[in-house]
Scaffold this motif. Structure first.
Motif, PDB file in Angstrom:
ATOM      1  N   UNK A  85       0.828  -1.208   0.000  1.00  0.00           N
ATOM      2  CA  UNK A  85       0.000   0.000   0.000  1.00  0.00           C
ATOM      3  C   UNK A  85       0.864   1.260   0.000  1.00  0.00           C
ATOM      4  N   UNK A  86       0.531   2.188  -0.856  1.00  0.00           N
ATOM      5  CA  UNK A  86       1.236   3.475  -0.877  1.00  0.00           C
ATOM      6  C   UNK A  86       2.359   3.520  -1.869  1.00  0.00           C
ATOM      7  N   UNK A  87       2.919   2.350  -2.197  1.00  0.00           N
ATOM      8  CA  UNK A  87       4.033   2.351  -3.145  1.00  0.00           C
ATOM      9  C   UNK A  87       3.722   1.407  -4.308  1.00  0.00           C
ATOM     10  N   UNK A  88       2.452   1.448  -4.780  1.00  0.00           N
ATOM     11  CA  UNK A  88       2.070   0.625  -5.913  1.00  0.00           C
ATOM     12  C   UNK A  88       2.914   1.044  -7.115  1.00  0.00           C
ATOM     13  N   UNK A  89       3.325   0.066  -7.875  1.00  0.00           N
ATOM     14  CA  UNK A  89       4.121   0.374  -9.061  1.00  0.00           C
ATOM     15  C   UNK A  89       5.597   0.505  -8.755  1.00  0.00           C
ATOM     16  N   UNK A  90       5.948   0.569  -7.470  1.00  0.00           N
ATOM     17  CA  UNK A  90       7.366   0.682  -7.080  1.00  0.00           C
ATOM     18  C   UNK A  90       7.903  -0.698  -6.719  1.00  0.00           C
ATOM     19  N   UNK A  91       7.848  -1.620  -7.695  1.00  0.00           N
ATOM     20  CA  UNK A  91       8.266  -2.997  -7.386  1.00  0.00           C
ATOM     21  C   UNK A  91       9.749  -3.079  -7.025  1.00  0.00           C
ATOM     22  N   UNK A 151       3.921   9.176   3.055  1.00  0.00           N
ATOM     23  CA  UNK A 151       3.532   8.810   1.685  1.00  0.00           C
ATOM     24  C   UNK A 151       2.039   8.519   1.586  1.00  0.00           C
ATOM     25  N   UNK A 152       1.508   7.771   2.536  1.00  0.00           N
ATOM     26  CA  UNK A 152       0.131   7.298   2.408  1.00  0.00           C
ATOM     27  C   UNK A 152      -0.905   8.268   2.963  1.00  0.00           C
ATOM     28  N   UNK A 153      -0.601   8.833   4.135  1.00  0.00           N
ATOM     29  CA  UNK A 153      -1.606   9.693   4.759  1.00  0.00           C
ATOM     30  C   UNK A 153      -1.448  11.144   4.321  1.00  0.00           C
ATOM     31  N   UNK A 167       0.547  12.095   1.722  1.00  0.00           N
ATOM     32  CA  UNK A 167       0.839  12.124   0.271  1.00  0.00           C
ATOM     33  C   UNK A 167       1.970  13.082  -0.044  1.00  0.00           C
ATOM     34  N   UNK A 168       3.021  13.053   0.798  1.00  0.00           N
ATOM     35  CA  UNK A 168       4.180  13.944   0.585  1.00  0.00           C
ATOM     36  C   UNK A 168       5.455  13.094   0.596  1.00  0.00           C
ATOM     37  N   UNK A 169       5.896  12.694  -0.578  1.00  0.00           N
ATOM     38  CA  UNK A 169       7.094  11.854  -0.658  1.00  0.00           C
ATOM     39  C   UNK A 169       8.326  12.622  -0.164  1.00  0.00           C
ATOM     40  N   UNK A 170       8.386  13.937  -0.488  1.00  0.00           N
ATOM     41  CA  UNK A 170       9.536  14.754  -0.056  1.00  0.00           C
ATOM     42  C   UNK A 170       9.599  14.834   1.474  1.00  0.00           C
ATOM     43  N   UNK A 171       8.406  14.838   2.099  1.00  0.00           N
ATOM     44  CA  UNK A 171       8.358  14.901   3.566  1.00  0.00           C
ATOM     45  C   UNK A 171       8.914  13.606   4.178  1.00  0.00           C
ATOM     46  N   UNK A 172       8.685  12.483   3.484  1.00  0.00           N
ATOM     47  CA  UNK A 172       9.199  11.193   3.964  1.00  0.00           C
ATOM     48  C   UNK A 172      10.715  11.266   4.126  1.00  0.00           C
ATOM     49  N   UNK A 173      11.374  11.845   3.127  1.00  0.00           N
ATOM     50  CA  UNK A 173      12.840  11.959   3.181  1.00  0.00           C
ATOM     51  C   UNK A 173      13.272  12.844   4.344  1.00  0.00           C
TER      52      UNK A 173
END
Lengths: 252, 563
Positions: free
Chosen positions: B365-371, B517-519, B521-527
Motif C-alpha cells: 500500500x502506498x508504493x504501488x508500481x514501485x516494485x 507517503x500514504x496519509x 501524500x508527501x514523498x519529499x516529507x518522507x525523506x
C-alpha cells in the motif's frame, strides 16, 4: 632495583577455592624469570591476573611501573603474551593474524609487514602464511602465538608453556631469540614444566605451590638459600613437597 | 553386544546430564543466561509429550477407520506427516552438527566390531525428534487401531511396515551423516559443499510457490476456484506427482491400506519398502565403513588476500577498531553460518522474482508500481535480519581470538565500535547488491523514496548495534559456526530480544515513511522525516554505547572464559 613485574599480596579466588593466595612477586627488569609450580598450583591464574585477563580478588600489581587498573591499554602496548590457550582467531591465516596484531598496535603496514615476514621465516611458517590457523598443528599455533607476541617489539614477555609441542629445531631458535631479547634489556616471564629449559635459560626463578610463593630470587641465591646442590628438578620437587612413594600396580 | 549398547546408552545419558550441569559459572548473569538457555530444550521436551500422545491417538483413529473400511481423512494427515518426516530426515543432518565425528577415533580404539559400531550409530539416529515421533504413529498407533478394529492380520502387516519405515529413516539418517562426513572430510571440499547447501536451502522456500497453480489468467484477471481447479498442474507439481509412489512414506501408506482389503496385495508395497530399507541400511553400513577407514579431517584451507584492502584503516574509527571490523568481516565470510547470512538476502531478488513472474505484480500500500523499491526494501531489511544470529552473539565468532583482543592495546569502546562496523559491512554487502540490482532492473521513479530506504536501514541498524553488543555480553553462547542450523544460533534469549529490537528499530522509520507517503501524500516529507529520525537514532546509539561499554567491560573476564 627496577622491577618489570611487582605484586603485593596478589590473590584470586574462585568461589571457595583460593587459586592464588597473596603472592609478592618481584621480577627484575632485564631478567629471565622462570615461574614454576606443579599442575594446578596457580601459575596460569597468576599470569592471567598479570596480563589483565583476570581481575585479582585482592592485592596490587605493577607492570613496568604502571598500574593495570588505570593504564591497562598502555601496559598492553608494551607487553607481549603467549597465553595458555594461545588466543588465535582460527579462521584467520598466519599472515592475517600478525597483520591484526600490527594494526591494533597502531603500526603502519610498512612496519608490520617486514616484521611479520621476519617472524614467519624465523618460526618456519612462511609456507603456511596463507593457511587458516584452524588447520595448523599445535606446534605451529604455538609458534604463531609467539610471533604475535614479539611483533610489536614488547619490553616484557609473558610466556605460558612456550616450548610445549615445539620441535627441537624451532625450540633452539626460540631459546636463542629469547636470550638475545633479554640481552637487549627485555624481560621474560616464563612458565614451563620442562625444568631443564628453565634451568638453562632463567636468571631468576619463582616457585608456586597451592597458590603460595614458596621460593623466589636469582637462581643461585635460591639454591644457596635452600642449601641445594642438586638439579633444579630435585630442588623443585623438594620445594613443592612432591616426594611420593611409587604406587605398585601389580595387576598391570 | 548388550554390554556395548548399555555402555553407549550410559555415555549418551551422561553427556546430556553433564551438559545441563555447567560448571564454572562466574556470576549471577551467567547463571541466569545458562538457565534461560536450558528453557528451550525443556519446553521442546514438554511439547514432545502431548505430540507423542496426539500422534498415538491419530494412529489408533486411522487404524480403526481403515479396519472399518471408512475413507479416513486421518490417513491423509498421516501421509503428509510421514512426507514431512522424510524431508526432515534428509535435511536434518545438513543443518545439525556432525554426528559422532569427534568420537570416532576413540571408538575405533575400543574392542568393538565395526558392525556393532554402525548399529550403535544408527540407533542414535532414532533419538532425532522427528523420527522419535514416528514410533507412536506407525509402530504403535496404526497397528493398535487395526487390532481394535478386529483386523489382526492387517495390524501385523502394518506393524512390519512401520518397523521397515523406521529402519529406512534410521538408515537414511546414518547414511546422510556418513556421506556428509566424507564430503566434509577434505576441508576445502567441505567449504565448497557447505556453500552449495547454503545456496540450495533458500531455494527450497520457493518450491511451494512454484507448485501453487497460477491464480491469474489473461489480462491479470484473478481466476475463479473452478478455473484454478481446471488448470493442468505445474511442471514441478507434475514431477512431484510422478515421483510420489516411489517415496517410502507412500509405500507404507499403500501397505497399511492394502493390508485391510487384501493381505496378499499388501505384500508388494511391503516388499518394496523392506527392500528400500535394507538397501539404504547396506549403503549406510558401507559408507560408515569408509568413514571408519579414515575418520580424521584432511587438507588445509588457504585464504587469498585482497591486495592491501585489509591493511587500510576505515575512515572515522581508530586503527584498532578498524582491525576488529575487518577481522569480523573475514571471520563471518569464512564460516558456513556467516556465508548463509550473506547468501540468504542475495537470493531475495530471485525468490521475489519467481513470485513476481507467477503473480504478475508485487505491491505494498502506498508504493504501488514501485516494485523495485519493494524488492530493495525486502532485500535490505532481510540483510540486517540475516545478520542477527551473528550480531546477537558477536564475540562467539572470535572463539579464542576474543582473548587476543583482550590482550591487545585497545579500549572496550574500540572493540564494540569495530564489531558494530564489521557487522554493518557484512550486512551491507548483500543489501547493496540487492539495492543496486533492484534499481538497475526496475528503474525507480522516486529518488526520495530510494534515499529514504537507505536512511531507514541505517537508522534501524544504528539502534540495533548497541542492543546487539549488550545482548552478546549478557547471553554468551559457544556456537559451532560450521553449522547452519540451531547450533550456530545465538542464545535463545538474545535471539528473541534481538528480533524484538530489530522489529522496533525497523518499525519507526517504516511508519514515518507510511505516514508521509500514504496519509500526507508527501514523498519529499518522507525523506525529511527519515533524515531527522536517522540523526536522532545515531545520537541515541552513540549514547547507548556508553553504558554498554561498561557492561561489556564488566563481563570481559566471563566472556574470555566462555570462548
Amino acid at each position: 632495583m627496577e622491577f618489570a613485574v611487582e605484586t603485593h599480596g596478589l590473590a584470586r579466588t574462585f568461589g571457595a577455592t583460593r587459586a592464588v593466595d597473596g603472592i609478592d612477586l618481584r621480577v627484575p627488569a632485564g631478567s629471565f624469570y622462570g615461574f614454576l609450580g606443579p599442575n594446578g598450583a596457580g601459575k596460569s591464574t597468576t599470569i592471567k591476573c598479570l596480563t589483565g585477563l583476570l581481575r585479582p580478588s585482592s592485592g596490587d600489581i605493577r607492570i613496568l611501573g604502571l598500574d593495570p587498573a588505570t593504564a591497562s591499554v598502555e601496559i598492553k602496548r608494551r607487553v607481549g603474551v603467549v597465553p595458555e590457550d594461545l588466543a588465535l582467531f582460527d579462521r584467520l591465516t598466519a599472515a592475517e593474524t600478525l597483520s591484526f596484531v600490527g594494526q591494533v598496535h597502531g603500526m603502519p603496514a610498512a612496519t608490520f609487514k617486514p616484521r611479520s615476514a621476519d617472524l614467519l621465516s624465523l618460526m618456519d611458517l612462511t609456507a603456511a602464511a596463507t593457511t587458516l590457523v584452524a588447520d595448523f598443528s599445535h606446534g605451529m599455533k604455538k609458534k604463531l602465538s609467539l610471533a604475535a607476541a614479539l611483533l610489536p617489539a614488547p619490553r616484557l614477555l609473558f610466556l605460558d608453556e612456550p616450548f610445549e609441542g615445539i620441535d627441537a629445531v624451532a625450540s633452539r631458535q626460540i631459546k636463542e631469540l629469547l636470550h638475545s631479547f633479554v640481552a637487549r634489556g627485555g624481560t621474560v616471564f616464563l612458565t614451563s614444566h620442562i625444568l631443564e629449559i628453565v634451568e638453562r635459560l632463567s636468571t631468576h626463578i619463582g616457585v608456586i605451590a597451592d597458590g603460595k610463593l614458596v621460593a623466589q630470587g636469582p637462581m643461585d641465591e635460591v639454591r644457596a638459600g635452600k642449601h641445594f646442590t642438586g638439579t633444579l628438578e630435585e630442588m623443585f620437587i623438594s620445594l613443592v613437597g612432591g616426594e611420593r612413594a611409587a604406587v605398585d600396580l601389580n595387576w598391570l | 553386544m548388550l554390554r556395548i549398547f548399555r555402555a553407549f546408552v550410559w555415555m549418551r545419558f551422561r553427556v546430556i546430564v553433564n551438559s545441563l550441569e555447567r560448571t564454572g559459572s562466574r556470576d549471577t548473569i551467567e547463571r541466569f543466561s545458562v538457565a534461560v538457555e536450558k528453557l528451550g530444550p525443556i519446553m521442546a521436551l514438554l511439547l514432545l509429550i502431548p505430540s507423542t500422545i496426539g500422534l498415538f491417538v491419530l494412529g489408533i483413529a486411522t487404524g480403526f477407520a481403515l479396519a472399518q473400511g471408512a475413507s479416513a481423512i486421518t490417513l491423509m494427515i498421516v501421509r503428509y506427516f510421514l512426507l514431512l518426516v522424510l524431508v526432515l530426515t534428509l535435511v536434518g543432518p545438513m543443518v545439525l552438527p556432525l554426528r559422532d565425528s569427534g568420537g570416532l577415533v576413540r571408538y575405533l580404539l575400543l574392542p568393538i566390531s565395526r558392525f556393532n559400531l554402525y548399529l550403535a550409530q544408527m540407533a542414535g539416529g532414532l533419538a532425532d525428534p522427528w523420527i522419535l515421533l514416528v514410533i507412536p504413529l506407525v509402530v504403535l498407533g496404526i497397528p493398535v487401531g487395526l487390532a481394535v478394529g478386529l483386523n489382526v492380520v492387517a495390524a501385523a502387516i502394518a506393524l512390519v511396515g512401520g518397523l521397515a519405515f523406521l529402519l529406512f529413516l534410521a538408515g537414511v539418517t546414518s547414511l546422510a551423516s556418513s556421506v556428509i562426513h566424507l564430503l566434509l572430510r577434505d576441508r576445502r571440499r567441505g567449504d565448497v559443499v557447505m556453500l552449495i547447501v547454503i545456496f540450495l536451502l533458500p531455494m527450497l522456500g520457493v518450491l511451494p510457490q512454484l507448485m501453487i497453480p497460477d491464480t491469474r489468467g489473461a489480462g491479470g484477471r484473478r481466476l475463479t476456484r473452478e478455473e484454478r481447479h481446471a488448470q493442468p498442474p505445474s511442471f514441478v507439481a507434475h514431477a512431484a506427482l510422478r515421483l510420489a509412489p516411489y517415496l517410502p512414506s507412500e509405500m507404507y501408506r499403500r501397505t497399511a491400506a492394502a493390508a485391510v482389503t487384501s493381505p496378499m496385495s499388501a505384500a508388494i508395497p511391503l516388499a518394496e519398502l523392506a527392500g528400500v530399507a535394507l538397501l539404504i541400511q547396506s549403503a549406510g553400513f558401507a559408507t560408515y565403513r569408509r568413514v571408519l577407514d579414515m575418520p580424521a579431517t584432511l587438507g588445509t584451507r588457504r585464504a587469498g588476500s585482497l591486495g592491501g584492502v585489509w591493511d587500510r584503516v576505515i575512515p572515522g574509527i581508530s586503527p584498532a577498531a578498524s582491525a576488529v571490523a575487518f577481522t569480523q568481516v573475514r571471520l563471518a565470510l569464512r564460516t558456513p553460518r556467516g556465508r548463509a547470512s550473506l547468501v540468504t538476502p542475495l537470493m531475495m531478488p530471485f525468490m521475489l522474482g519467481a513470485i513476481l513472474a507467477r503473480r504478475g505484480s508485487l505491491s505494498l500500500p502506498g508504493v504501488e508500481g514501485e516494485q523495485g523499491l519493494i524488492v530493495a526494501a525486502i532485500g535490505a531489511f532481510t540483510s540486517v535480519l540475516a545478520l542477527l544470529p551473528i550480531a546477537m552473539n558477536q564475540f562467539a565468532i572470535d572463539r579464542a581470538g576474543f582473548t587476543r583482543q583482550m590482550l591487545s592495546p585497545m579500549s572496550v569502546r574500540d572493540l564494540l565500535v569495530g564489531k558494530a562496523v564489521g557487522n554493518a559491512l557484512v550486512a551491507a554487502l548483500p543489501a547493496s547488491f540487492v539495492f543496486v540490482l533492484a534499481l538497475a532492473v526496475f528503474h525507480g521513479s522516486h529518488a526520495a523514496l530510494w534515499l529514504g530506504l537507505v536512511l531507514a536501514v541505517v537508522s534501524a541498524y544504528a539502534l540495533l548495534a548497541p542492543a546487539a553488543a549488550a545482548l552478546s555480553a549478557i547471553f554468551p553462547k559457544a556456537v559451532d559456526m560450521n553449522s547452519i542450523g540451531n547450533s550456530s544460533n545465538a542464545h535463545q534469549a538474545a535471539g528473541l530480544l534481538g528480533m524484538l529490537a530489530f522489529v522496533a528499530s525497523s518499525a519507526v522509520p517504516l511508519l514515518l515513511a507510511f505516514v508521509a507517503v500514504n496519509l500526507l501524500h508527501r514523498i519529499d516529507l518522507a525523506l525529511l522525516l527519515l533524515s531527522g529520525w536517522t540523526l536522532l537514532a545515531v545520537g541515541v546509539s552513540y549514547l547507548a554505547f556508553i553504558p554498554v561499554c561498561r557492561l561489556v567491560a564488566s563481563r570481559c573476564e566471563t566472556l574470555a572464559q566462555y570462548y
